[in-house]
Write a protein that holds these residues in place. Structure first.
Motif, short mmCIF file in Angstrom:
data_model
loop_
_atom_site.label_atom_id
_atom_site.label_comp_id
_atom_site.label_asym_id
_atom_site.label_seq_id
_atom_site.Cartn_x
_atom_site.Cartn_y
_atom_site.Cartn_z
N UNK A 1 6.82 15.81 -18.31
CA UNK A 1 7.29 15.23 -19.55
C UNK A 1 8.14 13.99 -19.42
N UNK A 2 8.20 13.38 -18.24
CA UNK A 2 8.99 12.15 -18.04
C UNK A 2 8.06 10.94 -18.00
N UNK A 3 8.61 9.77 -18.36
CA UNK A 3 7.84 8.53 -18.36
C UNK A 3 8.39 7.57 -17.31
N UNK A 4 7.79 7.53 -16.12
CA UNK A 4 8.25 6.59 -15.09
C UNK A 4 7.86 5.17 -15.44
N UNK A 5 8.71 4.21 -15.07
CA UNK A 5 8.43 2.81 -15.38
C UNK A 5 8.43 1.92 -14.14
N UNK A 6 9.18 2.30 -13.09
CA UNK A 6 9.31 1.42 -11.93
C UNK A 6 9.60 2.24 -10.68
N UNK A 7 9.22 1.66 -9.55
CA UNK A 7 9.51 2.27 -8.24
C UNK A 7 9.89 1.16 -7.28
N UNK A 8 10.96 1.40 -6.52
CA UNK A 8 11.42 0.42 -5.54
C UNK A 8 11.58 1.07 -4.18
N UNK A 9 11.07 0.38 -3.15
CA UNK A 9 11.37 0.72 -1.77
C UNK A 9 12.35 -0.33 -1.28
N UNK A 10 13.59 0.05 -1.02
CA UNK A 10 14.62 -0.91 -0.68
C UNK A 10 14.45 -1.43 0.74
N UNK A 11 15.25 -2.43 1.08
CA UNK A 11 15.21 -2.99 2.44
C UNK A 11 15.56 -1.94 3.49
N UNK B 1 0.82 -1.22 0.00
CA UNK B 1 0.00 0.00 0.00
C UNK B 1 0.85 1.26 0.00
N UNK B 2 1.93 1.26 0.76
CA UNK B 2 2.81 2.43 0.82
C UNK B 2 3.48 2.67 -0.52
N UNK B 3 3.99 1.61 -1.14
CA UNK B 3 4.66 1.75 -2.43
C UNK B 3 3.68 2.26 -3.48
N UNK B 4 2.47 1.72 -3.47
CA UNK B 4 1.48 2.14 -4.46
C UNK B 4 1.14 3.62 -4.30
N UNK B 5 0.94 4.09 -3.08
CA UNK B 5 0.62 5.49 -2.85
C UNK B 5 1.75 6.41 -3.30
N UNK B 6 3.00 6.01 -3.04
CA UNK B 6 4.14 6.82 -3.49
C UNK B 6 4.25 6.78 -5.01
N UNK B 7 3.94 5.64 -5.60
CA UNK B 7 3.97 5.56 -7.06
C UNK B 7 2.99 6.57 -7.68
N UNK B 8 1.80 6.64 -7.14
CA UNK B 8 0.81 7.58 -7.67
C UNK B 8 1.32 9.02 -7.60
N UNK B 9 1.95 9.37 -6.49
CA UNK B 9 2.46 10.74 -6.31
C UNK B 9 3.66 11.01 -7.22
#
Length: 239
Positions: free
Chosen positions: A164-174, A147-155
């Motif tokens: 004008x940028x195209x995001x493709x991935x988001x990672x929350x590391x250990x 849920x946290x990763x998804x909310x940050x992805x939306x923002x």
């Protein structure tokens, strides 16, 4: 002296109770008899994109040989819910011979940790890939962080796309640091805090970075001010 009126009343009451018991038993047998109240129609309600008719039919073997009364509604719902792309199921009886099945499918919004998906509620689930799936972002994170990763992805993704940028991935590391990858492969290292401010710093400085004549592999924004750049050409020369 025998009170015949009282005796007749008792006998009549006993007779009525016996008839009621017999009638109830016969009614129960009739209702449970699949030949008399067979399930001859199943109405399947809900849009399906990833669940096939064959999968639904296989799951509905739960009601083979059952009447409309004896069919196990919870068992039918559970069997359908176990299908990989099904999120929620409700089953209702409709007299005299129909079951109405309300089926809600998972709506994939992102890939999760490589081999799972996130649905419309940011819940993780496992299901095989299906034809017709549109390209989805790749999200990564520790257990229960979806849920946290998804909310940050939306923002983060909204801010980047607006510029004008195209995001493709988001990672929350250990270590709970954020990394964003753009579609062209550029990695943005944001650290643990102030992700939006650091993304904005990248956006503001990007026009200057583009004039360097070299292609960046990563940009490290984990500083109070400024940034560090890992250039692709420099890394290739050092290999």
């Amino acid at each position: 002296m025998v009170n015949w009126y009282s005796l007749m009343g008792v006998l009549l009451l006993v007779l009525v109770l016996v008839l009621l018991a017999w009638g109830g038993n016969r009614l129960g047998q009739t209702l449970a008899d699949a030949d008399r109240l067979p399930i001859s129609e199943i109405a399947l309600v809900g849009e399906r994109q990833f669940t096939s008719d064959a999968e639904v039919q296989q799951a509905l073997t739960e009601i083979d040989g059952a009447s409309l009364v004896t069919a196990n509604m919870q068992g039918v719902a559970a069997a359908l819910t176990e299908l990989p792309w099904v999120k929620r199921v409700t089953v209702r009886r409709e007299w005299p011979n129909r079951l109405r099945v309300y089926l809600v499918e998972q709506q994939p919004r992102a890939h999760w940790n490589g081999d799972h998906w996130l649905n419309q509620d940011a819940d993780a689930f496992s299901a095989p890939a299906r034809p017709g799936l549109v390209p989805l972002p790749e999200l990564w994170g520790p257990v229960n962080s979806n849920p946290k990763v998804w909310q940050h992805w939306l923002i983060f993704s909204q801010l980047l796309r607006l510029n004008g940028f195209e995001p493709a991935a988001l990672e929350l590391t250990a270590r709970h640091a954020w990394k964003v990858q753009l579609k062209d492969g550029l990695e943005l290292r944001l650290g643990r805090t102030d992700g939006v401010e650091r993304l904005q710093r990248f956006i503001d400085l990007w026009p200057t970075l583009k004039t360097q004549g070299r292609r960046a592999q990563y940009i490290d924004l984990r500083y109070d001010t400024g940034l560090a750049v890992g250039w692709q050409l420099e890394q290739q020369e050092n290999q």
